[in-house]
Enzyme design. Sequence first.
Site, mmCIF file in Angstrom:
data_model
loop_
_atom_site.group_PDB
_atom_site.id
_atom_site.type_symbol
_atom_site.label_atom_id
_atom_site.label_comp_id
_atom_site.label_asym_id
_atom_site.label_seq_id
_atom_site.Cartn_x
_atom_site.Cartn_y
_atom_site.Cartn_z
ATOM 1 N N PHE A 20 -57.612 -12.502 38.424
ATOM 2 C CA PHE A 20 -58.345 -11.330 37.957
ATOM 3 C C PHE A 20 -59.052 -11.628 36.647
ATOM 4 O O PHE A 20 -58.642 -12.517 35.898
ATOM 5 C CB PHE A 20 -57.395 -10.140 37.796
ATOM 6 N N CYS A 21 -60.098 -10.860 36.381
ATOM 7 C CA CYS A 21 -60.908 -10.982 35.188
ATOM 8 C C CYS A 21 -60.006 -11.099 33.959
ATOM 9 O O CYS A 21 -59.065 -10.316 33.821
ATOM 10 C CB CYS A 21 -61.819 -9.762 35.072
ATOM 11 N N PRO A 22 -60.260 -12.071 33.102
ATOM 12 C CA PRO A 22 -61.399 -13.004 33.028
ATOM 13 C C PRO A 22 -61.131 -14.378 33.633
ATOM 14 O O PRO A 22 -61.942 -15.284 33.481
ATOM 15 C CB PRO A 22 -61.607 -13.131 31.526
#
Length: 79
Positions: free
Chosen positions: A16-18
């Site tokens: 998941f981001c980042p």
Amino acid sequence: MTTDHYDAELDARGLFCPEPVMMLHNRINDVEPGGVLRIVATDPSTTRDIPRFCQFLGHELLSRSEQDDEFVYLIRRGD
């Protein structure tokens, strides 16, 4: 260009981001300028983050698609 024409691949599924973009930043350096990197991710935020990454760093986003809840990108490394 088809999705089976690439020089290297980055599997960012489950991240998941980042994290996907951080990994992309490192992995693109393993590809020669003009070479193509294929990225497979499951995080929908990559639909925003990866095009911006390419724009800011001078790489060419050749294609992007969604296949079975996975996002697939082909990026040509810039100079």
